[in-house]
Design an enzyme around this catalytic site. Structure first.
Site, PDB file in Angstrom:
ATOM      1  N   ARG A   1       0.814  -1.202   0.000  1.00  9.67           N
ATOM      2  CA  ARG A   1       0.000   0.000   0.000  1.00  9.67           C
ATOM      3  C   ARG A   1       0.868   1.282   0.000  1.00  9.67           C
ATOM      4  O   ARG A   1       0.465   2.302  -0.555  1.00  9.67           O
ATOM      5  CB  ARG A   1      -0.911  -0.005   1.231  1.00  9.67           C
ATOM      6  CG  ARG A   1      -2.082   0.946   1.072  1.00  9.67           C
ATOM      7  CD  ARG A   1      -2.690   1.221   2.421  1.00  9.67           C
ATOM      8  NE  ARG A   1      -3.224  -0.010   2.974  1.00  9.67           N
ATOM      9  CZ  ARG A   1      -4.501  -0.183   3.268  1.00  9.67           C
ATOM     10  NH1 ARG A   1      -5.353   0.767   3.055  1.00  9.67           N
ATOM     11  NH2 ARG A   1      -4.910  -1.310   3.814  1.00  9.67           N
TER      12      ARG A   1
ATOM     13  N   HIS B   1       3.356 -27.570  10.368  1.00  6.84           N
ATOM     14  CA  HIS B   1       4.694 -28.154  10.232  1.00  6.84           C
ATOM     15  C   HIS B   1       4.794 -29.567  10.821  1.00  6.84           C
ATOM     16  O   HIS B   1       5.316 -30.479  10.192  1.00  6.84           O
ATOM     17  CB  HIS B   1       5.746 -27.266  10.906  1.00  6.84           C
ATOM     18  CG  HIS B   1       5.721 -25.837  10.458  1.00  6.84           C
ATOM     19  ND1 HIS B   1       5.429 -25.465   9.164  1.00  6.84           N
ATOM     20  CD2 HIS B   1       5.943 -24.677  11.123  1.00  6.84           C
ATOM     21  CE1 HIS B   1       5.495 -24.150   9.061  1.00  6.84           C
ATOM     22  NE2 HIS B   1       5.798 -23.641  10.237  1.00  6.84           N
TER      23      HIS B   1
HETATM   24  C1  BG6 Z   1       6.685 -20.413  11.613  1.00  4.74           C
HETATM   25  C2  BG6 Z   1       6.022 -20.122  12.933  1.00  4.74           C
HETATM   26  O1  BG6 Z   1       5.783 -21.013  10.731  1.00  4.74           O
HETATM   27  O2  BG6 Z   1       7.786 -21.291  11.825  1.00  4.74           O
HETATM   28  C3  BG6 Z   1       7.013 -19.526  13.918  1.00  4.74           C
HETATM   29  O3  BG6 Z   1       4.953 -19.223  12.726  1.00  4.74           O
HETATM   30  C4  BG6 Z   1       8.234 -20.410  14.034  1.00  4.74           C
HETATM   31  O4  BG6 Z   1       6.401 -19.310  15.177  1.00  4.74           O
HETATM   32  C5  BG6 Z   1       8.793 -20.765  12.662  1.00  4.74           C
HETATM   33  O5  BG6 Z   1       9.193 -19.737  14.808  1.00  4.74           O
HETATM   34  C6  BG6 Z   1       9.900 -21.795  12.762  1.00  4.74           C
HETATM   35  O6  BG6 Z   1      10.510 -21.947  11.509  1.00  4.74           O
HETATM   36  P1  BG6 Z   1      12.019 -22.436  11.380  1.00  4.74           P
HETATM   37  O7  BG6 Z   1      12.243 -22.526   9.913  1.00  4.74           O
HETATM   38  O8  BG6 Z   1      12.858 -21.384  12.052  1.00  4.74           O
HETATM   39  O9  BG6 Z   1      12.103 -23.752  12.086  1.00  4.74           O
END
Ligand code: BG6
Length: 475
Positions: free
Chosen positions: A46, A233
């Site tokens: 924006r 995840h």
């Molecule tokens: C994100 C979460 O999807 O993944 C975060 O929202 C988290 O809270 C992050 O810290 C962790 O990702 P990575 O790649 O650092 O393990």
């Protein structure tokens, strides 16, 4: 392999994720020659600024987040970058954006914005004639807050785009070591015959973080570890660990098998859930201080014992845990094999089953715990040793490179959806998660407190101890 020429429109281009991950990732792909010299990246947000100001912002972000960049390459990369100010929820700017796009190249619209804007942007892309039948739309998590909102997001996107055009990012699927899990299982003949309840006792999946909510307190406090990490995840890691071999490494073949895993997840009983919240200590604020909500009952840690109701995994518990402000940053999948059925070494203490540990990050690699004879003349004794393979040593490369986002953005341009969540997969995960959250809300459960720098609350240890098992140590 270089990808075809493309126009990538990055909505939310001035935001944190775009500046920290997506734009540096695109730069790296450009540096290694995967991104064609005539690709165009159009930042959009924006804010009213011109392309030069946007390029300056990228320069500053590169200095902060990817300081190893080469100046002459960055200059050439930035020649491919421009900026168009667009009001994502209004009408301003869309015709300027249309003019910036070329007719005969792949078009990708990357929505690095909150989910409340997904449907509106999809709709306007259509209305203003920017989306072609071959265009791709990319959305970030969180993909909904529950099943109802995920369905609404899917409907909003599907009203304007076909499923094969929609790329839902779970950046864990872009991690090299997560993809390697599929190679380990399906490119080797060694493990698959043992990969079932006859030989596997249980599986532990850990995603431990040392960081906290990092400026995203208001989002996180509405989500908690279950929605923020488990729904996406950890469920994805579980899917890749537990799924049947797909007939081929192709988007729907892989995703069909993952959906079957999620649909086989049994409801989780309250006694198999341990939620935690880190406390304030030694002058350091606790979770409630970091999210600015003294009354918060949101969990910054969760451990769950999960069962899959299917033939392969009957009776094999999968223990999942993730949390913030823990002792170490460590993600791994540990597969515990059953003890040998009979020992011919009666006087050497209990024999332990083998453990296969897939270390996702950091120190990416594979460890296989095996039992050997203790060398030396002092009688026949056994000990545990680890066959330890680190990717960095074995392959001479950093396994964490390229960054997950780099890989995923290039897959979008290639049109390969294998590493993206399908709509039904996201919905199935919410359908499993929703009643678990509803359960603790109805019971009014409060998360247990845990120390910062620990392995989580006592309750998580108990969840394992009750089953006569132990978590692998974090850190
Ligand atoms: C994100 C979460 O999807 O993944 C975060 O929202 C988290 O809270 C992050 O810290 C962790 O990702 P990575 O790649 O650092 O393990």
């Amino acid at each position: 392999i270089p990808v075809n020429p493309f126009d990538l429109v990055l909505f939310g281009a001035t935001g944190d994720l775009a500046q920290r991950k997506i734009l540096p990732g695109l730069y790296h792909r450009f540096e290694v020659g995967q991104m064609p010299e005539d690709a165009c990246i159009i930042g959009s947000a924006r804010s009213d600024m011109d392309s030069d100001a946007f390029r300056d912002q990228i320069r500053a972000s590169m200095a902060e987040f990817a300081p190893e960049f080469k100046k002459d390459v960055l200059d050439r990369f930035l020649d491919r970058v421009s900026y168009v100010s667009v009001d994502a929820s209004g009408d301003a700017g869309w015709s300027d954006l249309a003019k910036a796009l070329r007719p005969d190249v792949v078009r990708a619209f990357y929505l690095s914005v909150g989910p409340s804007l997904f449907s509106g942007i999809a709709h306007r892309l259509n209305e203003h004639g920017l989306a072609t039948p071959d265009s791709r739309i990319v959305v970030e998590k969180p993909f909904g807050h529950d099943l109802a909102s995920a369905k609404a997001l899917n409907e909003g996107l599907r009203a304007c785009f076909k499923e094969h055009q929609i790329y839902r990012i779970d950046h864990y699927l872009g991690k090299e070591t997560v993809q390697n899990l599929m190679a380990l299982r399906f490119a080797n003949s060694l493990f698959e015959p043992l990969w079932n309840s006859t030989h596997i006792d249980h599986v532990q999946i850990t995603v431990a973080e040392t960081v906290s909510v990092e400026g995203r307190g208001s989002y996180y406090d509405q989500s908690g570890a279950m929605r923020d990490m488990v729904q996406n995840h950890l469920v994805q890691l579980l899917c890749l660990t537990a799924m049947e071999p797909p007939s081929k490494f192709a988007p729907n073949a892989v995703r069909d098998e993952k959906v079957k895993v999620i649909e086989a997840l049994d409801p989780v009983e309250p006694k198999d859930i341990a939620r935690g919240q880190y406390r304030a200590e030694h002058g350091q604020g606790g979770y409630v201080d970091h999210v600015g909500n003294p009354a918060s009952r949101t969990e910054s840690f969760i451990a769950l014992k999960v069962h899959l109701g299917n033939w392969r995994w009957a009776g094999v518990p999968f223990y999942l845990r993730t949390g913030k402000r823990l002792r170490a940053r460590e993600s791994e999948i540990a597969v515990f094999f059953r003890d040998p059925p009979h020992t011919i070494f009666p006087n050497v203490g209990p024999l332990h089953g083998n453990v296969l540990v897939i270390r996702l990050q950091p120190d990416e690699g594979i460890i296989l715990r095996t039992t050997i004879k203790d060398p030396g003349p002092g009688g026949f004794r056994l000990s545990d040793v680890a066959l330890d393979m680190s990717f960095a040593d074995a392959l001479g490369v950093e396994a964490s490179a390229p960054d997950a986002y780099e890989r995923l953005v290039m897959d979008v341009i290639r049109g390969d959806q294998t590493l993206f969540m399908r709509g039904d997969e996201a919905e199935a995960a919410w359908a499993w998660v929703d009643p678990i959250i509803q359960g603790w809300e109805d019971r009014g459960d409060r998360p247990a407190r845990y120390d910062q720098g620990s392995s989580g609350p006592e309750e998580a240890l108990m969840l394992m101890h009750r089953d006569g098992r132990r978590w692998r140590q974090i850190g």
